[in-house]
Scaffold this motif. Structure first.
Motif, PDB file in Angstrom:
ATOM      1  N   PHE A 161      37.245  -1.294 -16.836  1.00 42.46           N
ATOM      2  CA  PHE A 161      37.521  -0.979 -18.239  1.00 42.46           C
ATOM      3  C   PHE A 161      38.269  -2.170 -18.828  1.00 42.46           C
ATOM      4  CE2 PHE A 161      37.223   3.057 -16.076  1.00 42.46           C
ATOM      5  CZ  PHE A 161      36.424   3.808 -16.928  1.00 42.46           C
ATOM      6  N   VAL A 162      37.702  -2.795 -19.854  1.00 36.37           N
ATOM      7  CA  VAL A 162      38.324  -3.952 -20.494  1.00 36.37           C
ATOM      8  C   VAL A 162      38.905  -3.495 -21.832  1.00 36.37           C
ATOM      9  CG1 VAL A 162      37.988  -6.294 -21.357  1.00 36.37           C
ATOM     10  CG2 VAL A 162      36.662  -5.495 -19.373  1.00 36.37           C
ATOM     11  N   HIS A 163      40.155  -3.877 -22.069  1.00 32.30           N
ATOM     12  CA  HIS A 163      40.868  -3.467 -23.278  1.00 32.30           C
ATOM     13  C   HIS A 163      41.396  -4.689 -24.019  1.00 32.30           C
ATOM     14  CE1 HIS A 163      41.149   0.797 -22.008  1.00 32.30           C
ATOM     15  NE2 HIS A 163      41.152   0.266 -20.795  1.00 32.30           N
ATOM     16  N   ARG A 164      41.405  -4.588 -25.350  1.00 30.67           N
ATOM     17  CA  ARG A 164      41.990  -5.621 -26.217  1.00 30.67           C
ATOM     18  C   ARG A 164      43.175  -4.981 -26.934  1.00 30.67           C
ATOM     19  NH1 ARG A 164      37.868  -7.192 -30.633  1.00 30.67           N
ATOM     20  NH2 ARG A 164      38.131  -4.965 -30.980  1.00 30.67           N
ATOM     21  N   VAL A 165      44.313  -5.664 -26.919  1.00 28.44           N
ATOM     22  CA  VAL A 165      45.525  -5.203 -27.593  1.00 28.44           C
ATOM     23  C   VAL A 165      45.834  -6.224 -28.680  1.00 28.44           C
ATOM     24  CG1 VAL A 165      47.958  -4.587 -27.318  1.00 28.44           C
ATOM     25  CG2 VAL A 165      46.366  -4.231 -25.407  1.00 28.44           C
ATOM     26  N   THR A 166      46.004  -5.757 -29.939  1.00 30.32           N
ATOM     27  CA  THR A 166      46.239  -6.697 -31.037  1.00 30.32           C
ATOM     28  C   THR A 166      47.351  -6.219 -31.953  1.00 30.32           C
ATOM     29  OG1 THR A 166      44.503  -5.614 -32.332  1.00 30.32           O
ATOM     30  CG2 THR A 166      43.885  -7.586 -31.112  1.00 30.32           C
TER      31      THR A 166
ATOM     32  N   PRO B 288      40.003  -6.288 -34.139  1.00 31.40           N
ATOM     33  CA  PRO B 288      39.082  -5.162 -34.335  1.00 31.40           C
ATOM     34  C   PRO B 288      38.870  -4.861 -35.815  1.00 31.40           C
ATOM     35  CG  PRO B 288      41.228  -4.347 -33.671  1.00 31.40           C
ATOM     36  CD  PRO B 288      41.288  -5.854 -33.608  1.00 31.40           C
ATOM     37  N   GLY B 289      37.757  -4.196 -36.102  1.00 29.60           N
ATOM     38  CA  GLY B 289      37.503  -3.729 -37.451  1.00 29.60           C
ATOM     39  C   GLY B 289      37.002  -4.772 -38.413  1.00 29.60           C
ATOM     40  N   ASN B 290      36.690  -5.960 -37.916  1.00 31.31           N
ATOM     41  CA  ASN B 290      36.199  -7.010 -38.796  1.00 31.31           C
ATOM     42  C   ASN B 290      34.842  -7.470 -38.283  1.00 31.31           C
ATOM     43  OD1 ASN B 290      35.809  -9.068 -40.582  1.00 31.31           O
ATOM     44  ND2 ASN B 290      37.771 -10.069 -40.205  1.00 31.31           N
ATOM     45  N   GLY B 291      33.829  -6.658 -38.521  1.00 32.85           N
ATOM     46  CA  GLY B 291      32.488  -6.933 -38.018  1.00 32.85           C
ATOM     47  C   GLY B 291      31.865  -8.202 -38.547  1.00 32.85           C
TER      48      GLY B 291
ATOM     49  N   ASP C  47      47.370 -15.633 -32.466  1.00 29.77           N
ATOM     50  CA  ASP C  47      46.381 -16.302 -33.307  1.00 29.77           C
ATOM     51  C   ASP C  47      46.736 -16.001 -34.756  1.00 29.77           C
ATOM     52  OD1 ASP C  47      43.693 -17.736 -33.323  1.00 29.77           O
ATOM     53  OD2 ASP C  47      43.269 -15.993 -34.595  1.00 29.77           O
ATOM     54  N   ALA C  48      47.024 -17.044 -35.533  1.00 26.15           N
ATOM     55  CA  ALA C  48      47.438 -16.890 -36.936  1.00 26.15           C
ATOM     56  C   ALA C  48      48.591 -15.894 -37.057  1.00 26.15           C
ATOM     57  CB  ALA C  48      46.250 -16.466 -37.808  1.00 26.15           C
ATOM     58  N   GLY C  49      49.529 -15.961 -36.110  1.00 27.88           N
ATOM     59  CA  GLY C  49      50.705 -15.106 -36.125  1.00 27.88           C
ATOM     60  C   GLY C  49      50.500 -13.707 -35.573  1.00 27.88           C
ATOM     61  N   VAL C  50      49.269 -13.402 -35.137  1.00 33.15           N
ATOM     62  CA  VAL C  50      48.963 -12.070 -34.612  1.00 33.15           C
ATOM     63  C   VAL C  50      48.900 -12.129 -33.089  1.00 33.15           C
ATOM     64  CG1 VAL C  50      47.278 -10.187 -34.564  1.00 33.15           C
ATOM     65  CG2 VAL C  50      47.648 -11.485 -36.686  1.00 33.15           C
ATOM     66  N   PRO C  51      49.774 -11.386 -32.389  1.00 31.94           N
ATOM     67  CA  PRO C  51      49.704 -11.379 -30.926  1.00 31.94           C
ATOM     68  C   PRO C  51      48.468 -10.603 -30.460  1.00 31.94           C
ATOM     69  CG  PRO C  51      51.418  -9.868 -31.683  1.00 31.94           C
ATOM     70  CD  PRO C  51      50.873 -10.548 -32.898  1.00 31.94           C
ATOM     71  N   TRP C  52      47.904 -11.067 -29.347  1.00 33.84           N
ATOM     72  CA  TRP C  52      46.744 -10.389 -28.762  1.00 33.84           C
ATOM     73  C   TRP C  52      46.814 -10.501 -27.243  1.00 33.84           C
ATOM     74  CZ3 TRP C  52      43.335 -13.120 -25.689  1.00 33.84           C
ATOM     75  CH2 TRP C  52      43.423 -14.514 -25.763  1.00 33.84           C
ATOM     76  N   ARG C  53      46.112  -9.587 -26.587  1.00 31.47           N
ATOM     77  CA  ARG C  53      46.064  -9.586 -25.121  1.00 31.47           C
ATOM     78  C   ARG C  53      44.783  -8.884 -24.703  1.00 31.47           C
ATOM     79  NH1 ARG C  53      48.459  -5.867 -21.018  1.00 31.47           N
ATOM     80  NH2 ARG C  53      49.128  -4.566 -22.752  1.00 31.47           N
ATOM     81  N   VAL C  54      44.187  -9.338 -23.608  1.00 25.01           N
ATOM     82  CA  VAL C  54      43.020  -8.681 -23.018  1.00 25.01           C
ATOM     83  C   VAL C  54      43.381  -8.363 -21.575  1.00 25.01           C
ATOM     84  CG1 VAL C  54      40.601  -8.921 -22.308  1.00 25.01           C
ATOM     85  CG2 VAL C  54      41.361  -9.892 -24.491  1.00 25.01           C
ATOM     86  N   TYR C  55      43.176  -7.098 -21.189  1.00 21.79           N
ATOM     87  CA  TYR C  55      43.426  -6.714 -19.801  1.00 21.79           C
ATOM     88  C   TYR C  55      42.267  -5.889 -19.273  1.00 21.79           C
ATOM     89  CZ  TYR C  55      45.053  -2.071 -21.406  1.00 21.79           C
ATOM     90  OH  TYR C  55      45.148  -0.822 -21.963  1.00 21.79           O
TER      91      TYR C  55
ATOM     92  N   THR D  34      45.509  -0.772 -29.171  1.00 24.58           N
ATOM     93  CA  THR D  34      44.660  -0.963 -28.000  1.00 24.58           C
ATOM     94  C   THR D  34      43.269  -0.402 -28.265  1.00 24.58           C
ATOM     95  OG1 THR D  34      46.569  -0.828 -26.537  1.00 24.58           O
ATOM     96  CG2 THR D  34      44.412  -0.509 -25.532  1.00 24.58           C
ATOM     97  N   THR D  35      42.251  -1.206 -27.948  1.00 26.01           N
ATOM     98  CA  THR D  35      40.867  -0.807 -28.110  1.00 26.01           C
ATOM     99  C   THR D  35      40.136  -1.076 -26.799  1.00 26.01           C
ATOM    100  OG1 THR D  35      40.982  -1.631 -30.382  1.00 26.01           O
ATOM    101  CG2 THR D  35      38.792  -1.157 -29.512  1.00 26.01           C
ATOM    102  N   GLN D  36      39.440  -0.074 -26.286  1.00 30.14           N
ATOM    103  CA  GLN D  36      38.579  -0.328 -25.124  1.00 30.14           C
ATOM    104  C   GLN D  36      37.348  -1.044 -25.646  1.00 30.14           C
ATOM    105  OE1 GLN D  36      37.920   2.770 -22.132  1.00 30.14           O
ATOM    106  NE2 GLN D  36      35.753   2.220 -22.190  1.00 30.14           N
ATOM    107  N   ILE D  37      37.066  -2.224 -25.111  1.00 23.82           N
ATOM    108  CA  ILE D  37      35.956  -3.011 -25.637  1.00 23.82           C
ATOM    109  C   ILE D  37      34.766  -3.073 -24.683  1.00 23.82           C
ATOM    110  CG2 ILE D  37      37.272  -4.376 -27.276  1.00 23.82           C
ATOM    111  CD1 ILE D  37      37.588  -6.529 -25.164  1.00 23.82           C
TER     112      ILE D  37
END
Length: 185
Positions: A69-74, A108-111, A18-26, A80-83
């Motif tokens: 346990f759901v994790h987001r990798v960005t 992450p980090g953009n509330g 997304d906008a050049g930033v790779p992401w993954r949810v597992y 990796t952040t456990q969400i």
């Protein structure tokens, strides 16, 4: 006789750029232990992966319950952040149009960012989920087929081993945010 728990099960639910930033949810799904000895072994194995169910203070509280346990990798650095995490009885069932969801910004980090990333759980009988966005558009998520199983960029409903629920991820277009979901088939 003490048995070693099955290795943890990891399923990639979605990935993309997304906008050049790779992401993954597992999701990591831990099989429900049958007794306290098995629960102690499972908690020790979870700890090796940095995972611990929030509401568990003793091993006996884990007996008969599946842990998710759901994790987001960005980003390129693969932050990796456990969400999310939850603990449910192994015989828990969602039926018909029942579902559970959580929405959040993709990064992450953009509330203040739009709630674009949607992670949900649905009944094993659900064949299609429709995520609706605030701009009036929608994204349909169906069951995996032979064509989609190897392409995690295509949103699909997954059936992780040991989970009493099926799971999906939707990502809203950049210009909008999460409005709602509905099981449509």
């Amino acid at each position: 006789m003490r048995t070693t728990p099955e290795p943890h099960m990891r399923t990639t639910l979605a990935s993309g750029t997304d906008a050049g930033v790779p992401w993954r949810v597992y999701i990591d799904v831990w099989k429900a232990p049958a007794d306290t000895a098995e629960a102690k072994a499972t908690l020790a194995a979870m700890a090796e992966f940095g995972e611990h169910p929030e509401d568990v203070s003793t091993a006996s509280e884990l007996v008969g319950k599946v842990a998710h346990f759901v994790h987001r990798v960005t980003g390129e650095e693969a932050r990796t952040t456990q969400i999310a995490d939850d603990l449910v009885p192994e015989d828990d069932v969602l039926s018909g149009g029942e579902f559970g969801t959580v929405s959040m910004p993709l990064l992450p980090g953009n509330g203040t960012a739009s709630q674009r990333l949607v992670i949900g759980q649905v009944a094993k009988t659900a064949r299609e989920v429709t995520c609706t966005w605030k701009d009036g558009t929608s994204t349909k998520v169906g069951r995996a087929s032979a064509a989609t199983e190897t392409n995690v960029a295509v949103p699909v409903i997954h059936s992780p081993k040991h989970s009493p629920y099926d799971w999906f991820v939707c990502l809203a277009p950049k210009s909008t945010a999460y409005e709602g979901i509905k099981v449509t088939k």
